[in-house]
Design a protein around this motif. Structure first.
Motif, PDB file in Angstrom:
ATOM      1  N   GLY A 189       5.646   0.690   4.123  1.00 64.59           N
ATOM      2  CA  GLY A 189       4.418   0.200   3.505  1.00 64.59           C
ATOM      3  C   GLY A 189       4.371  -1.315   3.430  1.00 64.59           C
ATOM      4  N   ALA A 190       5.495  -1.936   3.030  1.00 68.04           N
ATOM      5  CA  ALA A 190       5.536  -3.393   2.906  1.00 68.04           C
ATOM      6  C   ALA A 190       5.375  -4.070   4.264  1.00 68.04           C
ATOM      7  CB  ALA A 190       6.853  -3.817   2.249  1.00 68.04           C
ATOM      8  N   SER A 192       3.923  -2.772   6.931  1.00 64.74           N
ATOM      9  CA  SER A 192       2.543  -2.542   7.386  1.00 64.74           C
ATOM     10  C   SER A 192       1.580  -3.515   6.728  1.00 64.74           C
ATOM     11  CB  SER A 192       2.134  -1.102   7.086  1.00 64.74           C
ATOM     12  OG  SER A 192       2.902  -0.183   7.832  1.00 64.74           O
ATOM     13  N   ASP A 193       1.773  -3.767   5.433  1.00 64.78           N
ATOM     14  CA  ASP A 193       0.912  -4.723   4.732  1.00 64.78           C
ATOM     15  C   ASP A 193       1.044  -6.120   5.318  1.00 64.78           C
ATOM     16  OD1 ASP A 193       0.064  -2.690   3.092  1.00 64.78           O
ATOM     17  OD2 ASP A 193       1.343  -3.249   1.396  1.00 64.78           O
ATOM     18  N   ALA A 196      -0.765  -6.192   8.590  1.00 65.95           N
ATOM     19  CA  ALA A 196      -2.215  -6.110   8.396  1.00 65.95           C
ATOM     20  C   ALA A 196      -2.802  -7.472   8.045  1.00 65.95           C
ATOM     21  CB  ALA A 196      -2.530  -5.090   7.312  1.00 65.95           C
ATOM     22  N   ARG A 197      -2.062  -8.262   7.286  1.00 66.51           N
ATOM     23  CA  ARG A 197      -2.564  -9.586   6.892  1.00 66.51           C
ATOM     24  C   ARG A 197      -2.693 -10.518   8.087  1.00 66.51           C
ATOM     25  NH1 ARG A 197       0.686  -8.464   2.284  1.00 66.51           N
ATOM     26  NH2 ARG A 197       2.499  -9.533   3.195  1.00 66.51           N
ATOM     27  N   CYS A 224       0.237   0.459  10.540  1.00 62.62           N
ATOM     28  CA  CYS A 224      -0.192  -0.661  11.376  1.00 62.62           C
ATOM     29  C   CYS A 224       0.157  -0.367  12.832  1.00 62.62           C
ATOM     30  CB  CYS A 224       0.483  -1.952  10.918  1.00 62.62           C
ATOM     31  SG  CYS A 224       2.285  -1.916  11.108  1.00 62.62           S
TER      32      CYS A 224
END
Length: 365
Positions: A189-190, A192-193, A196-197, A224
């Motif tokens: 999750g981290a 992917s975040d 994404a940014r 992602c």
């Protein structure tokens, strides 16, 4: 180097084992010295679990049938790492008539004064002594030619991926950290975040220590665009070096000092993802016993003596390594402190080579 000059240089034996990280540091150091060296692959039997003080200078813990032969001409310098190579290095020095100098990396679990030089890094918490060289980070180095070849090989396969490329270098379970499916999902999750940014792509490389269940959980948690490689033994198509050469930034799990340093040496931005720590035995879990430098507080007393004699092994303090790299502007942390603004490249290899060469100053070999 001419043949005559090579004969004048010290002969080095490098004691290798089955740990890629340690072997990488040993060979990188041997290459940086520029002296002639021989690789000695050592295999160990069950007696390697005995204390080094009990094993003494011996081959009692070595599986001689599957190890490299140890025979004259004896070396001028023996370089080993970690606990198991200590009795072997001492035996080689005895065979040389006491002439061979001993350089040891990481930790020894043996009295530090047995060695001419001990080269260590923050996570091992060794005390300050005259023959102990404290470096900022491990000595892993990757040959520039190898990186160029990996870049040429992998660039076409990654060419269609959206940039920037974020490489996620995954370690796994270790003596100090655990990497379970729940942690893997948080990492997915981290990462992917972060991707994404930036609108880029995630390149994932697992390692021999990555549990299969955690690798599955990590892959399932990615939201992602990604290119995922799962480590396989002996795989000639491992893209790890290609990722190092081509990625624009890195995320590295906290347990892997070697991967972290290799990422930092690229000069690209690096972030550390913390992993849960394993529960330690009662004494090793008392962090107040180990805090402070080797010359301050309680650590300077009886605890430091036990560590110096090899009777007590402190828990590894990876956070100290991360703090140092952060202070040098080389690595930040996901969800934590960023790297310092001023970047100060690592000079550890230069310091290590100078210290070893100093052992032979004025020595005709």
């Amino acid at each position: 180097m001419t043949e005559e000059a090579a004969r004048r240089d010290p002969l080095v034996w490098v004691l290798l084992a089955d740990r890629a990280g340690g072997n990488g540091q040993l060979l990188s150091l041997a290459e940086a010295l520029g002296w002639r060296y021989e690789r000695k692959a050592m295999a160990y039997n069950r007696r390697n679990r005995l204390p080094n003080l009990l094993l003494g200078a011996s081959l009692a813990s070595v599986n001689l049938a599957t190890s490299s032969p140890l025979q004259p001409p004896w070396p001028d310098l023996v370089i080993g790492a970690s606990r198991r190579s200590v009795p072997v290095a001492r035996w080689i020095r005895a065979q040389s008539g006491g002439r061979a100098k001993l350089v040891h990396l990481l930790h020894a679990m043996a009295p530090l004064d047995l060695f001419d030089l001990v080269i260590t890094t923050p996570q091992y918490r060794l005390p300050d002594r005259g023959n102990v060289l404290h470096l900022a980070a491990p000595l892993n180095r990757i040959d520039a030619l190898l990186l160029r070849e990996a870049a040429a090989r992998w660039a076409p396969q990654l060419a269609d991926l959206r940039r920037p490329l974020h490489a996620l270098l995954v370690g796994g379970n270790s003596a100090t950290h655990r990497f379970d499916p729940a942690t893997a999902r948080r990492l997915g999750g981290a990462a992917s975040d972060a991707v994404a940014r930036s609108g880029g792509t995630l390149l994932v490389s697992t390692s021999p220590r990555t549990p299969a269940a955690a690798a599955d959980a990590l892959a399932d948690a990615l939201t992602c665009p990604s290119f995922v490689y799962r480590w396989r033994p002996g795989d000639a198509n491992n893209p790890y070096h290609g990722f190092l050469a081509l990625a624009d930034r890195f995320i590295v799990t906290a347990d892997s000092a070697s991967q972290l340093v290799e990422a930092c040496l690229t000069g690209k931005p690096v972030d550390v993802f913390d992993l849960p720590r394993r529960r330690q035995p009662v004494l090793r879990s008392k962090e107040w016993l180990w805090r402070g430098s080797g010359d301050a507080g309680l650590f300077a007393g009886g605890v430091a003596r036990l560590v110096e004699w090899g009777l007590l092994k402190p828990p590894r303090d990876f956070a100290a390594l991360h703090r140092l790299l952060r202070a040098r502007g080389l690595a930040g942390s996901i969800g934590g402190s960023p790297a310092a603004a001023e970047r100060r490249p690592l000079d550890d290899m230069e310091r290590a080579v100078a210290a070893i060469r100093g052992l032979f100053a004025g020595d005709p070999h």
